[in-house]
Design an enzyme around this catalytic site. Structure first.
Site, PDB file in Angstrom:
ATOM      1  N   GLU A 273      34.972  49.142  50.430  1.00  0.00           N
ATOM      2  CA  GLU A 273      35.306  47.886  49.742  1.00  0.00           C
ATOM      3  C   GLU A 273      34.779  47.891  48.315  1.00  0.00           C
ATOM      4  O   GLU A 273      33.947  47.060  47.947  1.00  0.00           O
ATOM      5  CB  GLU A 273      34.680  46.705  50.503  1.00  0.00           C
ATOM      6  CG  GLU A 273      35.108  46.569  51.947  1.00  0.00           C
ATOM      7  CD  GLU A 273      34.270  45.536  52.714  1.00  0.00           C
ATOM      8  OE1 GLU A 273      33.219  45.094  52.201  1.00  0.00           O
ATOM      9  OE2 GLU A 273      34.683  45.171  53.817  1.00  0.00           O
ATOM     10  N   PRO A 274      35.226  48.798  47.473  1.00  0.00           N
ATOM     11  CA  PRO A 274      34.708  48.814  46.103  1.00  0.00           C
ATOM     12  C   PRO A 274      35.309  47.687  45.275  1.00  0.00           C
ATOM     13  O   PRO A 274      36.503  47.393  45.373  1.00  0.00           O
ATOM     14  CB  PRO A 274      35.183  50.179  45.579  1.00  0.00           C
ATOM     15  CG  PRO A 274      36.450  50.439  46.322  1.00  0.00           C
ATOM     16  CD  PRO A 274      36.269  49.823  47.691  1.00  0.00           C
ATOM     17  N   GLY A 275      34.482  47.061  44.466  1.00  0.00           N
ATOM     18  CA  GLY A 275      34.961  46.039  43.540  1.00  0.00           C
ATOM     19  C   GLY A 275      34.638  46.450  42.120  1.00  0.00           C
ATOM     20  O   GLY A 275      35.476  46.956  41.375  1.00  0.00           O
ATOM     21  N   CYS A 344      25.693  24.597  24.579  1.00  0.00           N
ATOM     22  CA  CYS A 344      24.401  23.941  24.363  1.00  0.00           C
ATOM     23  C   CYS A 344      23.409  24.287  25.465  1.00  0.00           C
ATOM     24  O   CYS A 344      23.063  23.453  26.302  1.00  0.00           O
ATOM     25  CB  CYS A 344      24.613  22.439  24.263  1.00  0.00           C
ATOM     26  SG  CYS A 344      25.802  22.039  22.993  1.00  0.00           S
ATOM     27  N   GLU A 345      22.979  25.533  25.499  1.00  0.00           N
ATOM     28  CA  GLU A 345      22.003  26.037  26.455  1.00  0.00           C
ATOM     29  C   GLU A 345      21.301  27.207  25.773  1.00  0.00           C
ATOM     30  O   GLU A 345      21.971  28.057  25.194  1.00  0.00           O
ATOM     31  CB  GLU A 345      22.689  26.633  27.707  1.00  0.00           C
ATOM     32  CG  GLU A 345      23.498  25.693  28.541  1.00  0.00           C
ATOM     33  CD  GLU A 345      22.703  25.047  29.659  1.00  0.00           C
ATOM     34  OE1 GLU A 345      21.554  25.459  29.909  1.00  0.00           O
ATOM     35  OE2 GLU A 345      23.248  24.115  30.265  1.00  0.00           O
TER      36      GLU A 345
HETATM   37  C1  PLP Z   1      30.928  41.779  46.753  1.00  0.00           C
HETATM   38  C2  PLP Z   1      31.337  42.548  47.934  1.00  0.00           C
HETATM   39  C3  PLP Z   1      31.924  43.807  47.786  1.00  0.00           C
HETATM   40  C4  PLP Z   1      32.133  44.471  46.445  1.00  0.00           C
HETATM   41  O1  PLP Z   1      30.933  44.766  45.816  1.00  0.00           O
HETATM   42  P1  PLP Z   1      30.962  45.652  44.479  1.00  0.00           P
HETATM   43  O2  PLP Z   1      29.534  45.803  44.126  1.00  0.00           O
HETATM   44  O3  PLP Z   1      31.723  44.892  43.474  1.00  0.00           O
HETATM   45  O4  PLP Z   1      31.606  46.952  44.825  1.00  0.00           O
HETATM   46  C5  PLP Z   1      32.323  44.481  48.927  1.00  0.00           C
HETATM   47  N1  PLP Z   1      32.156  43.949  50.162  1.00  0.00           N
HETATM   48  C6  PLP Z   1      31.587  42.738  50.338  1.00  0.00           C
HETATM   49  C7  PLP Z   1      31.437  42.211  51.700  1.00  0.00           C
HETATM   50  C8  PLP Z   1      31.154  41.999  49.240  1.00  0.00           C
HETATM   51  O5  PLP Z   1      30.589  40.805  49.418  1.00  0.00           O
END
Ligand code: PLP
Length: 425
Positions: A273-275, A344-345
């Site tokens: 699950e890469p983001g 404004c912070e």
């Molecule tokens: C946020 C998240 C990801 C992605 O994380 P990255 O650091 O962006 O790769 C994958 N799986 C789950 C369950 C998450 O909460």
């Protein structure tokens, strides 16, 4: 090779000069490179080729419809954390069966929507969620395929706000309590137990935490199989880091080689699950200098992009590289400055204590590695319109989310029916 390069002294995104986009779109805006997104995705596709594995892009890093569509077109599944993200994934054409639904607090209405859409896997994080999902699936006459997310109690060695796999973090079920949770799941008639999931944190720059947690989950899978569960999937989560400054994150190929070694003979389909790793370096935030304010201690460069557009510097103490769009002459003297927004912070800064060659009003600047957890975390604080998004592909660019007009923002608010607008003012 970076897609963000100077040509004739002007920074381009692939074949498009940034000033040309700024003129058309106005500043601030996010810009994503299609070539960089494709290259980042291909690293995962190549590294998993021949493996019994699937890659589900974690949409919370960047849920722009155009980005999700591009990745979906290359075969990406999606990892979602809300009904909204599910709707974007489906609108982008990702089949429901390739969607994994993560998150520590899914509402019954969201579970129902996901079941009806045919979401392929629910990653369940508590006994209460097991019961709720079972009840909702029962009402709909459906069966939910689940993995149980366990918390392997490892320190991912990353920022406190993005580490998720230690005892005491709210995520997952303590690995020591996992067998009970699986036993409960096994008794619930509208659930089909398919596997075990983990996700230990974000912006990981070492493979050691992955090794440690995979070893622990591997042991658990053995125990679960002895208990009579069929464990067919192992969801490793995301978390692989990117370069913001001088980090040296592992290559995707090395990461996969490690995972292959650690899971050898386990006989599970793997999910990734890469983001951040897919989108982070593919995006920039472009802003324009409003004014420069010299101070006794340092100079403040006040730009039109602010913490509401990119909150990472103040939320995570994140370091983003700042570059001028017009290339600085190498011999130009540098001055110490903070790049700050108009909000404004005192926490409204993009960068602090940077030595940059002098900037002046009207100059464009670029904030690098802003493709992940950037636009998705933007707000309208100070009644600033949401920052628009642009995609570049070769020599083309297109606005993929326009900046809302102030009129549209006003039209989205309602007065209570008993309240008259003030007249004559
Ligand atoms: C946020 C998240 C990801 C992605 O994380 P990255 O650091 O962006 O790769 C994958 N799986 C789950 C369950 C998450 O909460």
């Amino acid at each position: 090779m970076s897609v963000f390069t100077y040509r004739d002294g002007v920074m381009h995104v692939e074949g498009v000069a940034i000033p040309a986009m700024a003129t058309q779109v106005g500043t601030p805006f996010y810009c994503y490179s299609a070539a960089a997104l494709r290259a980042a995705w291909r690293e995962f596709a190549d590294a998993t080729a021949g493996m019994n594995a699937r890659v589900c892009y974690a949409m919370k890093a960047n849920s722009s419809l155009a980005v999700v569509r591009l990745l979906g077109g290359m075969g990406a599944g999606a990892d979602i954390v809300s009904e909204g993200e599910m709707r974007v994934a489906l609108a982008a054409g990702i089949p429901a069966g390739r969607i994994v639904y993560s998150g520590v607090g899914k509402k019954p209405s969201e579970l129902a929507a996901a079941l009806q859409a045919g979401v392929g896997q629910f990653n369940v994080e508590s006994a209460a969620e097991l019961e709720t999902l079972n009840a909702v699936a029962g009402q709909l006459g459906l069966k939910a395929e689940i993995a149980i997310r366990v918390n392997p109690d490892v320190d991912a060695g990353t920022h406190a706000k993005i580490t998720t796999g230690r005892k005491g973090d709210k995520f997952g079920i303590d690995i020591d309590l996992a067998r009970e949770a699986f036993a409960l799941a096994g008794r619930l008639p509208h659930l089909k137990v398919a596997g075990v999931a983990m996700h230990i944190g974000s912006q990981l720059t070492s493979l050691d935490p992955y090794r440690g947690s995979i070893a622990r989950v591997r042991e658990l899978i053995g125990a679960l199989r002895e208990d009579g569960h069929r464990i067919e999937r192992f969801d490793i989560g995301g978390g692989l880091g990117i370069v913001y400054r001088d980090e040296t994150p592992p290559s995707v190929a090395d990461f996969m080689a490690t995972v292959r070694r650690e899971t050898d003979g386990l006989d599970c389909e793997l999910t990734f699950e890469p983001g951040r790793r897919v989108v982070g370096e593919a995006g920039i935030l472009v802003g324009e200098v409003i004014l420069v304010k010299p101070g006794a201690a340092k100079t403040f460069v006040i730009v039109d992009a602010a913490m509401n557009d990119l909150i990472r510097p103040t939320l995570y103490e994140a370091w983003h590289e700042i570059q001028p769009v017009r290339e600085a002459r190498p011999e130009a003297a540098k001055i110490r400055c903070d790049i700050v927004g108009p909000v404004c912070e005192s926490g409204d800064f993009l960068a602090q204590d940077r030595d940059l060659s002098p900037l002046s009003a009207g100059d464009l600047i670029v904030v690098r590695s802003a493709g992940a957890y950037g636009a998705v975390m933007a707000s309208t604080y100070n009644t600033r319109p949401l920052v628009p998004e642009v995609m570049v592909d070769g020599t083309r660019f297109a606005v993929t989310r326009p900046r809302p007009s102030i009129e549209a923002m006003l039209a989205a608010e309602w007065l209570p029916p008993w309240m008259e607008p003030l007249k004559g003012s």
